[in-house]
Write an enzyme that holds these catalytic residues in place. Structure first.
Site, short mmCIF file in Angstrom:
data_model
loop_
_atom_site.label_atom_id
_atom_site.label_comp_id
_atom_site.label_asym_id
_atom_site.label_seq_id
_atom_site.Cartn_x
_atom_site.Cartn_y
_atom_site.Cartn_z
N LYS A 14 0.86 -1.18 0.00
CA LYS A 14 0.00 0.00 0.00
C LYS A 14 0.90 1.23 0.00
CE LYS A 14 -3.66 2.41 2.44
NZ LYS A 14 -4.63 2.38 3.54
N LYS A 32 -2.13 -1.56 -3.84
CA LYS A 32 -2.99 -0.37 -3.79
C LYS A 32 -2.17 0.89 -3.86
CE LYS A 32 -6.12 1.88 -0.66
NZ LYS A 32 -6.66 1.93 0.65
C1 PBG Z 1 -7.64 3.50 5.41
C2 PBG Z 1 -7.87 3.29 3.97
C3 PBG Z 1 -7.65 4.21 2.94
C4 PBG Z 1 -8.16 3.63 1.77
C5 PBG Z 1 -8.64 2.36 2.12
N1 PBG Z 1 -8.44 2.17 3.48
C6 PBG Z 1 -7.12 5.58 2.96
C7 PBG Z 1 -5.78 5.87 3.49
O1 PBG Z 1 -4.97 4.99 3.72
O2 PBG Z 1 -5.55 7.04 3.74
C8 PBG Z 1 -8.20 4.29 0.43
C9 PBG Z 1 -9.21 3.79 -0.53
C10 PBG Z 1 -9.51 4.68 -1.68
O3 PBG Z 1 -8.87 5.73 -1.91
O4 PBG Z 1 -10.43 4.32 -2.43
N2 PBG Z 1 -6.62 2.91 6.04
#
Ligand code: PBG
Length: 322
Positions: free
Chosen positions: A194, A247
């Protein structure tokens, strides 16, 4: 000329024969945003066509999606500031609206695959995924909170937990805790790679979950790095993850490909909020063809090696597949 690659493109029927990749509605997980209350359906300003639902209307939305063939959902809660605190205590309060909604969804639709998010940010007064002390995100102390949150979500009937926090060691920590408590069938889809991405912007609007200070760069990965993704994947495999996720998706197709080439676990990709909103905005201006752009994006993610795609396009795709 002996070789004419165009011969394999000469008609639709021939093109269909040589087509290597298909996206199916079976590959998709639809992320949904939940708010407390009743009869609420509020459009997210930066994500046209995507809503925050109260539980009653979310149940209707899920029913409608099932008719279109979508059977997997990832539910994210939007909490008011008044319920947030430094230790995310609302995340494991058994009476909290998120856990009650998860329970209700599984009760009404036992056949759906229900996924949840494990991270502190929606419940944290600091807006970070981990516990904050003196401006630092503490790793090992966060694990305890993630553990309580995971048990509460598993108890609510979730099929797949999605740790999205990027703390070290959390997959193994959660796996052990689940097993000790008898939740041996609860799966973990690890947010393996991520990245600290600008493309989460609209999601943070949807949940009002932006960090109150700083950024997430001490736990989310540097967009410049690919090798670290292999370290993260090795650890997740060792620690018992059932799925590996990358992601965002589009700027990270090479990472999806690397994980898919090197690991036998199913690879998922999160086609994130910003990637959806860019297409929506351009289509609203008449600059892009929405359906064709959506299809091409989903196809590219699948072609790169993702079996599973979490995407806000799910419903539109199901209505109008490529
Ligand atoms: C939270 C989380 C996020 C997303 C999914 N879970 C945001 C972040 O890490 O700030 C992002 C998903 C999206 O942008 O569609 N931990």
């Amino acid at each position: 000329m002996q070789r004419r690659p165009r011969r394999n493109r000469k008609s639709e029927s021939v093109r269909n024969l040589v087509e290597e990749t298909q996206v199916s509605v079976k590959d998709l997980i639809f992320p949904l945003f939940l708010v407390d209350g009743q009869k609420k359906q509020i459009e997210v300003a930066s994500m046209p066509g995507i809503f925050r639902f109260s539980t009653d209307l979310m149940l209707k939305e899920i029913e409608e999606c099932m008719k279109l063939g979508i059977y997997s959902f990832d539910v994210f809660p939007a909490y008011p500031e008044s319920l947030k605190d430094a230790v995310a205590s609302e995340s494991y309060n058994p009476e909290t609206f998120y856990l009650k909604a998860l329970r209700e969804i599984k009760k009404q639709f036992p056949e759906v695959c229900l996924m949840s998010d494990v991270a502190m940010d929606p419940y944290s007064s600091d807006g970070h995924d981990g516990l904050v002390k003196n401006g630092k995100i503490l790793n090992d102390e966060t694990l305890e909170i993630l553990g309580k949150m995971s048990l509460a979500q598993a108890d609510a009937g979730v099929d797949i937990l999605g740790p999205s926090d990027m703390m070290d060691g959390r997959v193994g920590y959660i796996r052990d805790l689940l097993d000790e408590n008898g939740f041996i069938d609860t799966s973990i889809m690890s947010y393996t790679a991520k990245y600290a991405s600008a493309f989460y912007g609209p999601f943070r609007d949807a949940l009002d979950s932006a960090p109150k200070f700083g950024d997430k760069k001490t736990y989310q990965m540097n967009p410049a790095n690919a090798k670290e993704a292999l370290i993260e994947a090795d650890l997740d495999v060792e620690e018992g993850a059932d799925f590996l996720m990358v992601k965002p998706a589009l700027s990270y197709l090479d990472i999806i490909k690397q994980l898919s080439d090197n690991y036998p676990l199913p690879i998922a990709a999160y086609n994130v909020s910003g990637e959806y909103s860019m297409v929506k905005a351009a289509a609203e201006k008449g600059w892009l063809d929405y359906d064709r752009s959506m299809n091409e994006i989903l196809l590219s993610i699948k072609r790169a090696g993702a079996k599973i795609i979490l995407t806000y396009f799910a419903k539109d795709f199901a209505k109008n597949p490529c």
